[in-house]
Design a protein around this motif. Structure first.
Motif, PDB file in Angstrom:
ATOM      1  N   SER A  38       0.847  -1.196   0.000  1.00  0.00           N
ATOM      2  CA  SER A  38       0.000   0.000   0.000  1.00  0.00           C
ATOM      3  C   SER A  38       0.882   1.246   0.000  1.00  0.00           C
ATOM      4  N   PRO A  39       0.555   2.231  -0.836  1.00  0.00           N
ATOM      5  CA  PRO A  39       1.426   3.419  -0.931  1.00  0.00           C
ATOM      6  C   PRO A  39       1.332   4.296   0.305  1.00  0.00           C
ATOM      7  N   PRO A  40       2.343   5.123   0.548  1.00  0.00           N
ATOM      8  CA  PRO A  40       2.308   6.073   1.664  1.00  0.00           C
ATOM      9  C   PRO A  40       1.037   6.915   1.626  1.00  0.00           C
ATOM     10  N   THR A  41       0.406   7.053   2.770  1.00  0.00           N
ATOM     11  CA  THR A  41      -0.940   7.639   2.829  1.00  0.00           C
ATOM     12  C   THR A  41      -0.989   8.788   3.824  1.00  0.00           C
ATOM     13  N   LEU A  42      -1.442   9.940   3.331  1.00  0.00           N
ATOM     14  CA  LEU A  42      -1.633  11.124   4.160  1.00  0.00           C
ATOM     15  C   LEU A  42      -3.114  11.262   4.472  1.00  0.00           C
ATOM     16  N   LEU A  43      -3.467  11.357   5.742  1.00  0.00           N
ATOM     17  CA  LEU A  43      -4.853  11.489   6.187  1.00  0.00           C
ATOM     18  C   LEU A  43      -5.031  12.853   6.851  1.00  0.00           C
ATOM     19  N   LEU A  44      -6.018  13.611   6.387  1.00  0.00           N
ATOM     20  CA  LEU A  44      -6.280  14.957   6.891  1.00  0.00           C
ATOM     21  C   LEU A  44      -7.694  15.011   7.451  1.00  0.00           C
ATOM     22  N   GLN A  45      -7.859  15.644   8.610  1.00  0.00           N
ATOM     23  CA  GLN A  45      -9.144  15.555   9.295  1.00  0.00           C
ATOM     24  C   GLN A  45      -9.385  16.774  10.166  1.00  0.00           C
ATOM     25  N   GLY A  46     -10.647  17.178  10.264  1.00  0.00           N
ATOM     26  CA  GLY A  46     -11.042  18.152  11.264  1.00  0.00           C
ATOM     27  C   GLY A  46     -11.504  17.426  12.508  1.00  0.00           C
ATOM     28  N   ALA A  47     -11.051  17.870  13.663  1.00  0.00           N
ATOM     29  CA  ALA A  47     -11.386  17.172  14.906  1.00  0.00           C
ATOM     30  C   ALA A  47     -12.868  17.268  15.238  1.00  0.00           C
ATOM     31  N   ALA A  48     -13.541  18.324  14.755  1.00  0.00           N
ATOM     32  CA  ALA A  48     -14.965  18.509  15.028  1.00  0.00           C
ATOM     33  C   ALA A  48     -15.808  18.062  13.831  1.00  0.00           C
ATOM     34  N   ASP A  49     -15.401  16.983  13.184  1.00  0.00           N
ATOM     35  CA  ASP A  49     -16.135  16.456  12.036  1.00  0.00           C
ATOM     36  C   ASP A  49     -17.373  15.727  12.537  1.00  0.00           C
ATOM     37  N   HIS A  50     -18.547  16.211  12.145  1.00  0.00           N
ATOM     38  CA  HIS A  50     -19.806  15.626  12.592  1.00  0.00           C
ATOM     39  C   HIS A  50     -20.419  14.692  11.552  1.00  0.00           C
ATOM     40  N   LEU A  51     -19.630  14.270  10.585  1.00  0.00           N
ATOM     41  CA  LEU A  51     -20.085  13.293   9.589  1.00  0.00           C
ATOM     42  C   LEU A  51     -19.155  12.089   9.559  1.00  0.00           C
ATOM     43  N   VAL A  52     -17.886  12.313   9.228  1.00  0.00           N
ATOM     44  CA  VAL A  52     -16.868  11.259   9.291  1.00  0.00           C
ATOM     45  C   VAL A  52     -16.093  11.480  10.583  1.00  0.00           C
ATOM     46  N   PHE A  53     -16.389  10.704  11.587  1.00  0.00           N
ATOM     47  CA  PHE A  53     -15.799  10.947  12.902  1.00  0.00           C
ATOM     48  C   PHE A  53     -14.281  10.798  12.850  1.00  0.00           C
ATOM     49  N   ALA A  54     -13.603  11.728  13.522  1.00  0.00           N
ATOM     50  CA  ALA A  54     -12.141  11.685  13.556  1.00  0.00           C
ATOM     51  C   ALA A  54     -11.645  10.386  14.170  1.00  0.00           C
TER      52      ALA A  54
ATOM     53  N   ARG B 122     -12.747   7.452  13.655  1.00  0.00           N
ATOM     54  CA  ARG B 122     -12.691   6.436  12.595  1.00  0.00           C
ATOM     55  C   ARG B 122     -11.403   6.572  11.782  1.00  0.00           C
ATOM     56  N   THR B 123     -11.064   7.801  11.448  1.00  0.00           N
ATOM     57  CA  THR B 123      -9.850   8.034  10.667  1.00  0.00           C
ATOM     58  C   THR B 123      -8.610   7.711  11.482  1.00  0.00           C
ATOM     59  N   SER B 124      -8.632   8.087  12.743  1.00  0.00           N
ATOM     60  CA  SER B 124      -7.503   7.793  13.622  1.00  0.00           C
ATOM     61  C   SER B 124      -7.287   6.288  13.759  1.00  0.00           C
ATOM     62  N   ALA B 125      -8.381   5.530  13.897  1.00  0.00           N
ATOM     63  CA  ALA B 125      -8.267   4.075  14.006  1.00  0.00           C
ATOM     64  C   ALA B 125      -7.688   3.475  12.725  1.00  0.00           C
ATOM     65  N   PHE B 126      -8.059   4.034  11.576  1.00  0.00           N
ATOM     66  CA  PHE B 126      -7.507   3.563  10.308  1.00  0.00           C
ATOM     67  C   PHE B 126      -6.012   3.849  10.231  1.00  0.00           C
ATOM     68  N   ALA B 127      -5.602   5.029  10.690  1.00  0.00           N
ATOM     69  CA  ALA B 127      -4.173   5.356  10.716  1.00  0.00           C
ATOM     70  C   ALA B 127      -3.416   4.365  11.592  1.00  0.00           C
ATOM     71  N   ASP B 128      -4.012   3.971  12.701  1.00  0.00           N
ATOM     72  CA  ASP B 128      -3.371   2.978  13.569  1.00  0.00           C
ATOM     73  C   ASP B 128      -3.225   1.636  12.853  1.00  0.00           C
ATOM     74  N   GLU B 129      -4.227   1.276  12.045  1.00  0.00           N
ATOM     75  CA  GLU B 129      -4.133   0.021  11.291  1.00  0.00           C
ATOM     76  C   GLU B 129      -3.030   0.096  10.240  1.00  0.00           C
ATOM     77  N   LEU B 130      -2.870   1.241   9.617  1.00  0.00           N
ATOM     78  CA  LEU B 130      -1.782   1.409   8.652  1.00  0.00           C
ATOM     79  C   LEU B 130      -0.429   1.254   9.341  1.00  0.00           C
ATOM     80  N   THR B 131      -0.298   1.887  10.479  1.00  0.00           N
ATOM     81  CA  THR B 131       0.959   1.793  11.225  1.00  0.00           C
ATOM     82  C   THR B 131       1.256   0.351  11.614  1.00  0.00           C
ATOM     83  N   ALA B 132       0.238  -0.350  12.090  1.00  0.00           N
ATOM     84  CA  ALA B 132       0.415  -1.752  12.489  1.00  0.00           C
ATOM     85  C   ALA B 132       0.813  -2.630  11.316  1.00  0.00           C
ATOM     86  N   ALA B 133       0.344  -2.259  10.112  1.00  0.00           N
ATOM     87  CA  ALA B 133       0.672  -3.040   8.913  1.00  0.00           C
ATOM     88  C   ALA B 133       1.992  -2.610   8.286  1.00  0.00           C
ATOM     89  N   GLY B 134       2.647  -1.601   8.844  1.00  0.00           N
ATOM     90  CA  GLY B 134       3.920  -1.145   8.303  1.00  0.00           C
ATOM     91  C   GLY B 134       3.792  -0.225   7.114  1.00  0.00           C
TER      92      GLY B 134
END
Length: 396
Positions: free
Chosen positions: A327-343, A345-357
């Motif tokens: 998987s290519p290097p991935t940049l994730l950008l987020q607003g902390a007060a996102d009331h549609l895509v909860f931050a 969720r994105t943070s948990a995905f970033a943790d999964e990327l880190t765990a997968a190297g």
């Protein structure tokens, strides 16, 4: 008589401005989980997001609005100290204090992420900025309708230039390509931007299994026309926001796993994606479907129903299942007060990327709601800096 009318008008305007400021800033400051029950109902969620969007669009200009509200409230109190005028003045002062807190916090966060002080947005609020496309082309005909792409082309840049394929958001059911604070800005810095259409979903015509394929089709067109436009497809990135962020990630990851069948061309025509830029991406549709009323609607109109009924569709469109060693290097950008895509969720995905190297960076800016960077406000300027740094490090 005229003075009394002027004071009443000033008081009404001050009250409206102050109330709007206090509500918008309070929603930006409150943790999203605290108001999660409201977000599961359509009207409250729409109202909360509308306030968040207005707050994000006005951004640094809200400080001027807050000062005007206080000044009008004080003007209304001159010569007549009524209880109503005192209440409005107190509300306006509270709005000013909350605005100072969020404004200072945004500036400090910008400095933390970029190393420079960004004090304000555009000279006028809600100005998108940037020029329109240099060319619009039809990259394919799907279901008898042309699929178009806007091209933003660097000028006077020698040698084949890198390419950024932009994928618009809109909950998979709406949205369109068009000028953003990023398209022409990236072109002015040597990156060709290809802003693409794809077939949108509806309750009567589900597209959960074709939207990423349509983006793949656009990528095969980019490959086929690289020589014509002097593009270097060995230096190609995908970039999307919201639903487009989901597609930018999934397309890149599926190509890396040789699992994407484009709507036109062949898998052999697909370029390798060197980097991904994902702005408040809908990476976890399974979780988001029950988070908010809008998430439920997207689940119904994009995937046909809830995750409990169609788990295989959600597994195919969630981003985490497609993470792989290439998987290519991935940049994730987020607003902390996102009331549609909860931050979260994105943070948990970033943790999964880190765990997968998988190399990644997760940037979460305080106080901003979904779609916060529709104009070159402070948040969008932070995103620009971070994106450009990511591209320069990973697209070669």
């Amino acid at each position: 008589m005229i003075g009394r009318i002027a004071r009443i008008v000033a008081l009404v305007v001050a009250a409206v401005l102050a109330l709007g400021l206090v509500l918008a800033q309070a929603l930006a400051l409150l943790p999203v989980p605290w108001i999660a029950p409201l977000l599961r109902v359509a009207v409250p969620q729409a109202s909360i997001m509308a306030l968040g969007w207005i707050r994000s669009m006005w951004d640094s200009w809200l400080l001027a609005v807050a000062v005007v509200a206080v000044a009008l409230a004080l003007l209304a109190r001159r010569g007549r100290r009524s209880g109503t005028a005192g209440t409005v003045t107190a509300l306006a002062v509270l709005g000013l204090v909350l605005t100072l807190i969020t404004s200072i916090g945004s500036v400090l966060a910008a400095h933390r992420e970029t190393g420079r002080w960004i004090l304000a947005g555009p000279p006028l609020p809600q100005v998108v900025g940037g020029r329109g496309p240099d060319e619009t082309v039809a990259y394919a005909s799907l279901d008898g309708e042309p699929m178009r792409a806007d091209l933003y082309l660097p000028q006077g840049v020698p040698g084949p230039v890198p390419v950024v394929v932009r994928i618009h958001g809109g909950g998979f059911v709406a949205g369109a390509r068009g000028p953003t604070p990023y398209n022409s800005w990236l072109a002015d810095r040597g990156y060709a931007v290809v802003d693409v259409d794809y077939r949108l979903s509806s309750g009567d015509d589900l597209r959960w299994d074709t939207e990423d394929a349509d983006v793949g089709c656009a990528l095969t067109w980019v490959t086929a026309h690289a020589r014509q436009y002097n593009w270097n497809t060995d230096r190609l990135a995908t970039f999307g926001d919201s639903a487009g962020g989901n597609l930018a990630i999934n397309v890149a990851y599926k190509i890396a796993r040789k699992a994407l069948n484009p709507s036109c061309g062949t898998p052999d025509d697909l370029p390798r994606v060197r980097a991904v830029l994902a702005d408040y991406p809908a990476v976890d549709l399974t979780g988001s479907e029950t988070d908010t009323a809008e998430g439920h609607r997207v689940g119904r109109e994009y995937l046909g129903g809830p995750a409990s009924r169609y788990p295989e569709r959600y597994a195919a469109t969630d981003s985490a299942p497609w993470i792989g060693p290439d998987s290519p290097p991935t940049l994730l950008l987020q607003g902390a007060a996102d009331h549609l895509v909860f931050a979260s969720r994105t943070s948990a995905f970033a943790d999964e990327l880190t765990a997968a190297g998988v190399e990644n960076r997760y940037v979460r800016l305080p106080f901003y709601d979904h779609g916060f960077d529709g104009v070159p406000n402070i948040g969008a300027q932070v995103n620009r800096d971070v994106m450009l740094d990511w591209l320069r490090r990973h697209d070669a």
